[in-house]
Design a protein around this motif. Structure first.
Motif, PDB file in Angstrom:
ATOM      1  N   GLU A  28       0.833  -1.211   0.000  1.00 32.04           N
ATOM      2  CA  GLU A  28       0.000   0.000   0.000  1.00 32.04           C
ATOM      3  C   GLU A  28       0.862   1.254   0.000  1.00 32.04           C
ATOM      4  O   GLU A  28       0.658   2.204   0.778  1.00 32.04           O
ATOM      5  N   LEU A  29       1.848   1.256  -0.892  1.00 31.39           N
ATOM      6  CA  LEU A  29       2.745   2.388  -1.088  1.00 31.39           C
ATOM      7  C   LEU A  29       2.632   2.878  -2.521  1.00 31.39           C
ATOM      8  O   LEU A  29       2.104   2.188  -3.392  1.00 31.39           O
ATOM      9  N   LYS A  30       3.155   4.064  -2.765  1.00 27.93           N
ATOM     10  CA  LYS A  30       3.259   4.557  -4.135  1.00 27.93           C
ATOM     11  C   LYS A  30       4.517   3.986  -4.773  1.00 27.93           C
ATOM     12  O   LYS A  30       5.511   3.734  -4.090  1.00 27.93           O
ATOM     13  N   GLN A  31       4.468   3.780  -6.086  1.00 26.34           N
ATOM     14  CA  GLN A  31       5.629   3.206  -6.785  1.00 26.34           C
ATOM     15  C   GLN A  31       6.909   4.011  -6.561  1.00 26.34           C
ATOM     16  O   GLN A  31       7.974   3.422  -6.319  1.00 26.34           O
ATOM     17  N   PRO A  32       6.866   5.350  -6.631  1.00 26.50           N
ATOM     18  CA  PRO A  32       8.105   6.122  -6.393  1.00 26.50           C
ATOM     19  C   PRO A  32       8.679   5.889  -4.997  1.00 26.50           C
ATOM     20  O   PRO A  32       9.897   5.950  -4.815  1.00 26.50           O
ATOM     21  N   THR A  33       7.811   5.578  -4.020  1.00 30.02           N
ATOM     22  CA  THR A  33       8.307   5.309  -2.663  1.00 30.02           C
ATOM     23  C   THR A  33       9.112   4.017  -2.627  1.00 30.02           C
ATOM     24  O   THR A  33      10.171   3.942  -1.996  1.00 30.02           O
ATOM     25  N   VAL A  34       8.617   2.980  -3.319  1.00 32.44           N
ATOM     26  CA  VAL A  34       9.353   1.724  -3.398  1.00 32.44           C
ATOM     27  C   VAL A  34      10.690   1.931  -4.091  1.00 32.44           C
ATOM     28  O   VAL A  34      11.738   1.455  -3.628  1.00 32.44           O
ATOM     29  N   THR A  35      10.664   2.655  -5.205  1.00 38.39           N
ATOM     30  CA  THR A  35      11.905   2.938  -5.946  1.00 38.39           C
ATOM     31  C   THR A  35      12.884   3.715  -5.071  1.00 38.39           C
ATOM     32  O   THR A  35      14.101   3.458  -5.088  1.00 38.39           O
ATOM     33  N   PHE A  36      12.372   4.666  -4.310  1.00 41.18           N
ATOM     34  CA  PHE A  36      13.212   5.467  -3.410  1.00 41.18           C
ATOM     35  C   PHE A  36      13.930   4.578  -2.406  1.00 41.18           C
ATOM     36  O   PHE A  36      15.141   4.714  -2.181  1.00 41.18           O
ATOM     37  N   HIS A  37      13.198   3.640  -1.802  1.00 37.17           N
ATOM     38  CA  HIS A  37      13.812   2.742  -0.822  1.00 37.17           C
ATOM     39  C   HIS A  37      14.838   1.818  -1.481  1.00 37.17           C
ATOM     40  O   HIS A  37      15.879   1.509  -0.885  1.00 37.17           O
ATOM     41  N   MET A  38      14.566   1.377  -2.707  1.00 39.12           N
ATOM     42  CA  MET A  38      15.530   0.537  -3.420  1.00 39.12           C
ATOM     43  C   MET A  38      16.842   1.277  -3.651  1.00 39.12           C
ATOM     44  O   MET A  38      17.934   0.745  -3.418  1.00 39.12           O
ATOM     45  N   LYS A  39      16.739   2.505  -4.101  1.00 41.34           N
ATOM     46  CA  LYS A  39      17.952   3.307  -4.358  1.00 41.34           C
ATOM     47  C   LYS A  39      18.692   3.604  -3.062  1.00 41.34           C
ATOM     48  O   LYS A  39      19.937   3.608  -3.027  1.00 41.34           O
ATOM     49  N   ASN A  40      17.935   3.864  -1.993  1.00 42.06           N
ATOM     50  CA  ASN A  40      18.576   4.133  -0.700  1.00 42.06           C
ATOM     51  C   ASN A  40      19.371   2.933  -0.210  1.00 42.06           C
ATOM     52  O   ASN A  40      20.479   3.080   0.337  1.00 42.06           O
ATOM     53  N   MET A  41      18.822   1.726  -0.394  1.00 41.49           N
ATOM     54  CA  MET A  41      19.540   0.529   0.029  1.00 41.49           C
ATOM     55  C   MET A  41      20.826   0.345  -0.756  1.00 41.49           C
ATOM     56  O   MET A  41      21.875   0.007  -0.198  1.00 41.49           O
ATOM     57  N   GLU A  42      20.775   0.564  -2.064  1.00 45.63           N
ATOM     58  CA  GLU A  42      21.983   0.440  -2.889  1.00 45.63           C
ATOM     59  C   GLU A  42      23.023   1.484  -2.495  1.00 45.63           C
ATOM     60  O   GLU A  42      24.227   1.202  -2.460  1.00 45.63           O
ATOM     61  N   ARG A  43      22.551   2.694  -2.192  1.00 49.85           N
ATOM     62  CA  ARG A  43      23.484   3.747  -1.769  1.00 49.85           C
ATOM     63  C   ARG A  43      24.104   3.407  -0.420  1.00 49.85           C
ATOM     64  O   ARG A  43      25.323   3.556  -0.225  1.00 49.85           O
ATOM     65  N   ASP A  44      23.284   2.929   0.527  1.00 49.84           N
ATOM     66  CA  ASP A  44      23.803   2.625   1.866  1.00 49.84           C
ATOM     67  C   ASP A  44      24.799   1.470   1.848  1.00 49.84           C
ATOM     68  O   ASP A  44      25.809   1.496   2.556  1.00 49.84           O
ATOM     69  N   PHE A  45      24.501   0.426   1.042  1.00 47.29           N
ATOM     70  CA  PHE A  45      25.404  -0.723   0.979  1.00 47.29           C
ATOM     71  C   PHE A  45      26.587  -0.484   0.048  1.00 47.29           C
ATOM     72  O   PHE A  45      27.616  -1.161   0.149  1.00 47.29           O
ATOM     73  N   GLY A  46      26.431   0.420  -0.876  1.00 43.27           N
ATOM     74  CA  GLY A  46      27.513   0.697  -1.822  1.00 43.27           C
ATOM     75  C   GLY A  46      27.666  -0.362  -2.891  1.00 43.27           C
ATOM     76  O   GLY A  46      28.719  -0.444  -3.532  1.00 43.27           O
TER      77      GLY A  46
END
Length: 300
Positions: A28-46
């Motif tokens: 029950e999220l917006k698609q851009p929110t899911v994409t945002f979390h995906m990018k954040n995880m890649e940035r945090d893990f490097g």
């Protein structure tokens, strides 16, 4: 690093559905929110965690490594919520049980019937799979309790207790040629038309070990995944098989099958009750295991 449960749930759902739109709908999220979390995880893990192939989201090797822990953490989080919110557990609650085929079919129905009659507010689900699959589900915290029929085993993550024996016996029709012999030899058995269990079955593994130990090979055989199908094939009169003694009690009483001890069988099999050592043992789980042991005492 801000790695919360929502992000781990996104990883888990992406591996299952491969679509951002589907994951967004489930959470029950917006698609851009899911994409945002995906990018954040890649940035945090490097490292890159997700690939896009033909319109589908595919986890990279690093993504699959994260997914392994996402599943475990998600299951533990759900368990923690259940443990904390558990109240008056014997009037209202749920219990997830996994069992291999023999105990699920010939042992648990009466046990579950008696328990549900005594505690009608408890919801019990039973998943029937092979013993290795049940052990895997326990290790992943997907179920609360496992009841499996297998040869002795050790697991660093599981607490096991032997609840009864589940020995194998030779079965055949009363019209079969072996019915005239009170003690068939290994040679006679191996030269008969055999019905083997499926490759994932513990009975199949023990049968193969018995053949190897007696230096015998089957000239031909049928292979069925269904124990009921195996029994029906043997009842027809041409075949023999090794099965759990527990599984043929009714057919023996009805005179549909005859049974013999398996000559030279040194392999022992038991029914085990297993739980995850790191799992909270709720009042409901404790009460059910006590009930199970008491029911077994009544029938033994």
């Amino acid at each position: 690093m801000n790695l919360n449960l929502l992000k781990l749930r996104i990883v888990e759902l992406l591996e299952k559905h491969h679509k951002i739109t589907t994951v967004a709908e489930i959470l029950e999220l917006k698609q851009p929110t899911v994409t945002f979390h995906m990018k954040n995880m890649e940035r945090d893990f490097g490292v890159k965690l997700f690939d896009t192939r033909m319109g589908k989201i595919i986890l990279t090797d690093a993504g699959y490594a994260l997914h392994h822990y996402a599943v475990k953490i998600g299951a533990l989080a759900a368990e923690a919520q259940r443990a904390v919110t558990e109240f008056d557990a014997l009037r209202k609650g749920s219990l997830r049980i996994g069992a291999s085929y023999v105990p699920a079919t010939y042992l648990l129905p009466e046990v579950l019937h008696r328990f549900s009659t005594k505690y009608p507010g408890i919801h019990i689900s039973l998943s029937v799979k092979t013993a290795p699959a049940i052990r895997d589900m326990l290790e992943k915290h997907s179920i609360d309790l496992g009841i499996i029929s297998t040869e002795p085993f050790m697991s660093p993550e599981l607490q096991t207790e032997t609840i009864c024996e589940d020995d194998l016996v030779l079965i055949f029709s009363p019209n079969h040629i072996l019915a005239a012999d009170p003690q068939p030899t290994a040679e006679q058995i191996a030269s008969s038309s055999f019905v083997l269990h499926g490759a994932e079955s513990s009975t199949r593994r023990l049968t193969e070990r018995w053949l190897e130990g007696n230096r015998r090979r089957l000239p031909s055989y049928l292979e069925f995944d269904s124990l009921e199908a195996i029994k029906q094939a043997v009842i027809l009169g041409e075949h023999v098989s090794f099965v759990s003694r527990m599984a043929v009690e009714a057919e023996l009483k009805q005179g549909l099958l005859e049974m013999r001890e398996i000559p030279g069988n040194e392999f022992k099999r038991h029914i085990y009750m297993a739980t995850n050592k790191n799992r909270h043992r709720s009042a409901l789980l404790s009460k059910f295991t006590e009930h199970l042991i008491e029911c077994l005492k009544l029938v033994q």
